[in-house]
Design a protein around this motif. Structure first.
Motif, mmCIF file in Angstrom:
data_model
loop_
_atom_site.group_PDB
_atom_site.id
_atom_site.type_symbol
_atom_site.label_atom_id
_atom_site.label_comp_id
_atom_site.label_asym_id
_atom_site.label_seq_id
_atom_site.Cartn_x
_atom_site.Cartn_y
_atom_site.Cartn_z
ATOM 1 N N ASP A 289 0.837 -1.198 0.000
ATOM 2 C CA ASP A 289 0.000 0.000 0.000
ATOM 3 C C ASP A 289 0.877 1.256 0.000
ATOM 4 O O ASP A 289 1.942 1.271 0.625
ATOM 5 N N PRO A 290 0.477 2.304 -0.696
ATOM 6 C CA PRO A 290 1.289 3.533 -0.718
ATOM 7 C C PRO A 290 1.389 4.255 0.618
ATOM 8 O O PRO A 290 2.287 5.082 0.807
ATOM 9 N N GLU A 291 0.490 3.946 1.565
ATOM 10 C CA GLU A 291 0.515 4.598 2.875
ATOM 11 C C GLU A 291 1.178 3.710 3.922
ATOM 12 O O GLU A 291 0.797 2.553 4.101
ATOM 13 N N GLU A 292 2.168 4.250 4.623
ATOM 14 C CA GLU A 292 2.914 3.462 5.613
ATOM 15 C C GLU A 292 2.032 2.965 6.754
ATOM 16 O O GLU A 292 2.263 1.881 7.305
ATOM 17 N N THR A 293 1.016 3.744 7.120
ATOM 18 C CA THR A 293 0.124 3.327 8.207
ATOM 19 C C THR A 293 -0.622 2.052 7.845
ATOM 20 O O THR A 293 -0.820 1.168 8.691
ATOM 21 N N VAL A 294 -1.021 1.936 6.602
ATOM 22 C CA VAL A 294 -1.717 0.735 6.140
ATOM 23 C C VAL A 294 -0.763 -0.447 6.127
ATOM 24 O O VAL A 294 -1.105 -1.553 6.590
ATOM 25 N N ARG A 295 0.433 -0.239 5.621
ATOM 26 C CA ARG A 295 1.418 -1.329 5.553
ATOM 27 C C ARG A 295 1.709 -1.876 6.948
ATOM 28 O O ARG A 295 1.777 -3.097 7.166
ATOM 29 N N TRP A 296 1.892 -0.963 7.897
ATOM 30 C CA TRP A 296 2.231 -1.399 9.252
ATOM 31 C C TRP A 296 1.079 -2.141 9.909
ATOM 32 O O TRP A 296 1.264 -3.175 10.535
ATOM 33 N N ASN A 297 -0.130 -1.637 9.753
ATOM 34 C CA ASN A 297 -1.275 -2.289 10.369
ATOM 35 C C ASN A 297 -1.511 -3.677 9.782
ATOM 36 O O ASN A 297 -1.910 -4.597 10.502
ATOM 37 N N ALA A 298 -1.253 -3.832 8.516
ATOM 38 C CA ALA A 298 -1.377 -5.152 7.902
ATOM 39 C C ALA A 298 -0.289 -6.080 8.434
ATOM 40 O O ALA A 298 -0.539 -7.252 8.744
ATOM 41 N N ALA A 299 0.924 -5.555 8.564
ATOM 42 C CA ALA A 299 2.060 -6.368 9.029
ATOM 43 C C ALA A 299 1.831 -6.928 10.419
ATOM 44 O O ALA A 299 2.258 -8.049 10.735
ATOM 45 N N ARG A 300 1.165 -6.193 11.275
ATOM 46 C CA ARG A 300 0.965 -6.626 12.654
ATOM 47 C C ARG A 300 0.174 -7.925 12.758
ATOM 48 O O ARG A 300 0.294 -8.643 13.755
ATOM 49 N N ARG A 301 -0.613 -8.244 11.740
ATOM 50 C CA ARG A 301 -1.457 -9.434 11.818
ATOM 51 C C ARG A 301 -0.984 -10.571 10.922
ATOM 52 O O ARG A 301 -1.554 -11.661 10.963
ATOM 53 N N LEU A 302 0.056 -10.319 10.150
ATOM 54 C CA LEU A 302 0.513 -11.334 9.205
ATOM 55 C C LEU A 302 1.648 -12.186 9.767
ATOM 56 O O LEU A 302 2.433 -11.719 10.595
ATOM 57 N N PRO A 303 1.772 -13.440 9.309
ATOM 58 C CA PRO A 303 2.896 -14.293 9.715
ATOM 59 C C PRO A 303 4.220 -13.667 9.290
ATOM 60 O O PRO A 303 4.290 -12.910 8.307
ATOM 61 N N LYS A 304 5.254 -14.017 9.994
ATOM 62 C CA LYS A 304 6.576 -13.411 9.771
ATOM 63 C C LYS A 304 7.049 -13.542 8.331
ATOM 64 O O LYS A 304 7.659 -12.615 7.779
ATOM 65 N N LYS A 305 6.794 -14.663 7.694
ATOM 66 C CA LYS A 305 7.313 -14.888 6.338
ATOM 67 C C LYS A 305 6.830 -13.832 5.345
ATOM 68 O O LYS A 305 7.488 -13.564 4.335
ATOM 69 N N HIS A 306 5.697 -13.228 5.638
ATOM 70 C CA HIS A 306 5.149 -12.226 4.719
ATOM 71 C C HIS A 306 5.702 -10.826 4.963
ATOM 72 O O HIS A 306 5.699 -9.991 4.052
ATOM 73 N N ILE A 307 6.142 -10.547 6.167
ATOM 74 C CA ILE A 307 6.505 -9.161 6.513
ATOM 75 C C ILE A 307 7.995 -8.874 6.412
ATOM 76 O O ILE A 307 8.425 -7.745 6.604
ATOM 77 N N LEU A 308 8.800 -9.896 6.096
ATOM 78 C CA LEU A 308 10.249 -9.687 6.025
ATOM 79 C C LEU A 308 10.620 -8.609 5.013
ATOM 80 O O LEU A 308 11.620 -7.903 5.173
#
Length: 260
Positions: free
Chosen positions: A88-107
């Motif tokens: 997502d172009p907005e960092e707030t969206v990226r971070w909020n999504a990362a908080r709920r995703l498994p580690k393999k996706h957020i690296l």
């Protein structure tokens, strides 16, 4: 309750009109409320309250034009729908999504262009996954990593170019690493080292150029090594060393009197 804000404006700056809302039927059911729980309002608290009341609608708003709506919707949306939001172009969206995703996706976010995302990602990762971030261009990211890494892995940051990073290392490092940091070029780092060294090793720093390090030594090293500090150029160092020497002399005389 209206959150102490009277206006009901949407993210475009226009008045919120319940009659034009796709959820207008929910108003009568008490599932939304103007100026309190509204997905069209520009205030995040009201958007958040709307999804708290209606979490089942979150999936439908992950592509919404307003970033606040997308970001808040990620808290309730199905996890399998969140991966695309890491781009997502907005960092707030990226971070909020990362908080709920498994580690393999957020690296991938370890190299996010926004420093706040990288800083927050550190809290979600473990030691081995943080290694690629040790060379991050932002010193504060590296400082946060220094607070997170296991003490036995801090050697990777002992030569960091930023003194504030090395200072955190000195606050947490094991003794063998502290011994290497006694000669750090930055006084702020050596002060932290001096606070944690055992007295027998701290004695080696009694000639340090910074009076605060010498003062720490005057407080804790063996009294037999205090003679040099009793004549120190700094008044506080001298007084501390002399006070300890005087106290030790008093104890020695008392001990001799007791033996006699």
């Amino acid at each position: 309750m209206n959150d102490d804000i009277d206006e009901t404006i949407d993210w475009r700056g226009q008045q919120v009109d319940c009659r034009a809302c796709r959820h207008q039927d929910m108003l009568a059911e008490g599932k939304c409320r103007l100026s309190h729980a509204c997905v069209n309002d520009r205030y995040a608290r009201r958007i958040d309250r709307f999804f708290n009341w209606n979490p089942q609608l979150a999936n439908d708003y992950l592509q919404h034009e307003h970033f606040e709506v997308r970001a808040i919707a990620t808290k309730h949306a199905a996890v399998f729908l969140l991966v695309p939001l890491l781009d997502d172009p907005e960092e707030t969206v990226r971070w909020n999504a990362a908080r709920r995703l498994p580690k393999k996706h957020i690296l991938k976010l370890r190299h996010d262009p926004h420093r706040e995302v990288r800083i927050r990602i550190v809290s979600l990762l473990e030691d081995g996954d943080l290694v690629p971030m040790l060379q991050d261009e932002d010193y504060y990211v590296r400082q946060v990593i220094a607070r997170k890494l296991a003490p036995n892995l801090l050697e990777w940051l002992v030569g960091d170019p930023e003194p504030e990073v090395r200072r955190v290392v000195a606050q947490r490092a094991e003794e063998k690493l502290l011994l290497r940091m006694m000669i750090d070029p930055e006084a702020r780092v050596r002060i932290e080292v001096s606070k944690r060294l055992a007295p027998e090793f701290l004695a080696r720093m009694r000639g340090d150029e910074d009076w605060r390090v010498r003062h720490e030594a005057a407080n804790r090293i063996d009294v037999k090594l205090l003679a040099e500090l009793a004549e120190d150029e700094d008044e506080m160092v001298r007084e501390t060393a002399r006070a300890r020497l005087a106290q030790d002399g008093t104890r020695e005389r008392a001990s001799e009197q007791h033996r006699s």
